[in-house]
Design an enzyme around this catalytic site. Sequence first.
Site, PDB file in Angstrom:
ATOM      1  N   ASN A  12       1.076  -1.523   0.174  1.00  0.00           N
ATOM      2  CA  ASN A  12       0.021  -0.107  -0.451  1.00  0.00           C
ATOM      3  C   ASN A  12       1.044   0.585  -0.026  1.00  0.00           C
ATOM      4  OD1 ASN A  12      -1.855   2.113   0.658  1.00  0.00           O
ATOM      5  ND2 ASN A  12      -2.501   1.200   2.553  1.00  0.00           N
ATOM      6  N   TRP A  13       0.852   1.682  -1.076  1.00  0.00           N
ATOM      7  CA  TRP A  13       1.937   3.045  -1.402  1.00  0.00           C
ATOM      8  C   TRP A  13       1.393   4.651  -0.818  1.00  0.00           C
ATOM      9  CZ3 TRP A  13       4.352   3.046  -7.087  1.00  0.00           C
ATOM     10  CH2 TRP A  13       5.272   2.499  -7.017  1.00  0.00           C
ATOM     11  N   LYS A  14      -0.289   4.317  -0.059  1.00  0.00           N
ATOM     12  CA  LYS A  14       0.080   5.685  -0.073  1.00  0.00           C
ATOM     13  C   LYS A  14      -0.060   6.876  -0.503  1.00  0.00           C
ATOM     14  CE  LYS A  14      -0.052   3.093   4.705  1.00  0.00           C
ATOM     15  NZ  LYS A  14      -0.466   3.143   5.848  1.00  0.00           N
ATOM     16  N   HIS A  98      -9.709   1.526   4.522  1.00  0.00           N
ATOM     17  CA  HIS A  98      -8.319   1.775   5.286  1.00  0.00           C
ATOM     18  C   HIS A  98      -8.491   3.068   6.813  1.00  0.00           C
ATOM     19  CE1 HIS A  98      -4.109   3.038   6.008  1.00  0.00           C
ATOM     20  NE2 HIS A  98      -3.898   1.541   5.265  1.00  0.00           N
ATOM     21  N   GLU A 168      -6.109  -5.402  10.745  1.00  0.00           N
ATOM     22  CA  GLU A 168      -4.258  -4.057  10.603  1.00  0.00           C
ATOM     23  C   GLU A 168      -5.301  -3.523  11.651  1.00  0.00           C
ATOM     24  OE1 GLU A 168      -2.160  -2.643   7.189  1.00  0.00           O
ATOM     25  OE2 GLU A 168      -4.457  -1.190   7.419  1.00  0.00           O
ATOM     26  N   GLY A 174       2.173   2.426  11.022  1.00  0.00           N
ATOM     27  CA  GLY A 174       2.874   3.236  11.162  1.00  0.00           C
ATOM     28  C   GLY A 174       4.011   3.824  12.182  1.00  0.00           C
ATOM     29  N   GLY A 235       2.669  -1.473   4.300  1.00  0.00           N
ATOM     30  CA  GLY A 235       2.348   0.068   4.148  1.00  0.00           C
ATOM     31  C   GLY A 235       4.068   0.446   3.800  1.00  0.00           C
TER      32      GLY A 235
HETATM   33  P1  13P Z   1       2.849  -0.160   7.826  1.00  0.00           P
HETATM   34  O1  13P Z   1       3.192  -0.880   7.394  1.00  0.00           O
HETATM   35  O2  13P Z   1       4.078   1.409   7.672  1.00  0.00           O
HETATM   36  O3  13P Z   1       2.110   0.148   9.502  1.00  0.00           O
HETATM   37  O4  13P Z   1       1.301   0.419   7.224  1.00  0.00           O
HETATM   38  C1  13P Z   1       0.657  -0.485   7.437  1.00  0.00           C
HETATM   39  C2  13P Z   1      -0.795  -0.140   6.715  1.00  0.00           C
HETATM   40  O5  13P Z   1      -1.442   0.731   7.092  1.00  0.00           O
HETATM   41  C3  13P Z   1      -1.045  -0.971   5.317  1.00  0.00           C
HETATM   42  O6  13P Z   1      -2.198  -0.361   5.011  1.00  0.00           O
END
Ligand code: 13P
Length: 252
Positions: A12-14, A98, A168, A174, A235
């Site tokens: 998930n590149w956000k 999400h 999640e 994060g 993420g």
């Molecule tokens: P991280 O792997 O950076 O904790 O993020 C997880 C996430 O939000 C995946 O959708």
Amino acid sequence: MSKISKPIIVGNWKATPKDLKTAISFVKDLEKKLSKNKIKKNYLLAVPDVYINSLFNISKFGIIGAENLTGNEEGQTTGLNTPSIISSVGAKFIILGHSEVRKRGETNQSIKEKLTNTLSKNIKTILCVGEEKREVNVNYLKFVEDELKECLEVSKKEDFKNLIIAYEPVWAIGGISPATTNECFEMVISIRRTLVELIGMDNAKKVSILYGGTVTKENAHSFIEEAGVDGLLIGRASQNVDDFYSIIKSCL
Ligand code: 13P
């Protein structure tokens, strides 16, 4: 779409990378590493909508998808992307619910409307669920059960073949500490139980469950081995080509 190989590895590149050129280099670089090491496994990558088409056109092993669905129906809604717009540029899956989108106002009700639509249009949909925090009195299991029931309330049983659930826990996203594999396993069992209640054992078995939240190249494999999940939603570690490659490799 090409069959998704298990374990299902989803990045998930956000809101990254900073531009399309960098996004294209990332995918080329990743696929060069996969080819060089004769790794045939596919991976899923959820990217900003505006990158979807270019990455769809260059990717050989990647299944490109969207991080969210902004619009649900075609029409007079400035700035929104619908399932048909997103699919027409190459998105093969969509993430919904999400926690970072929920924080901006998405509710179980609005997720339900989008999810019913994407599932019925035969679009693979990853529904994210997860508790904000863990109380000692085990309310988190009920919290996630309610999220699932509210989001899936009106979806048709036969459409569940397009559904993937991502557990999640919000507190693990994060951060520096993921859930333990035991914590994850307990939730996976509870999610499976809820799915059985909703759609029966045979249909429930077909729904894959992912874990997401501080997955790293060091811990990825342990979730697959010990936490009862069918894959991972990643993420930050998916935004670094070496780390993402290592995770794909470690989960063959
Ligand atoms: P991280 O792997 O950076 O904790 O993020 C997880 C996430 O939000 C995946 O959708």
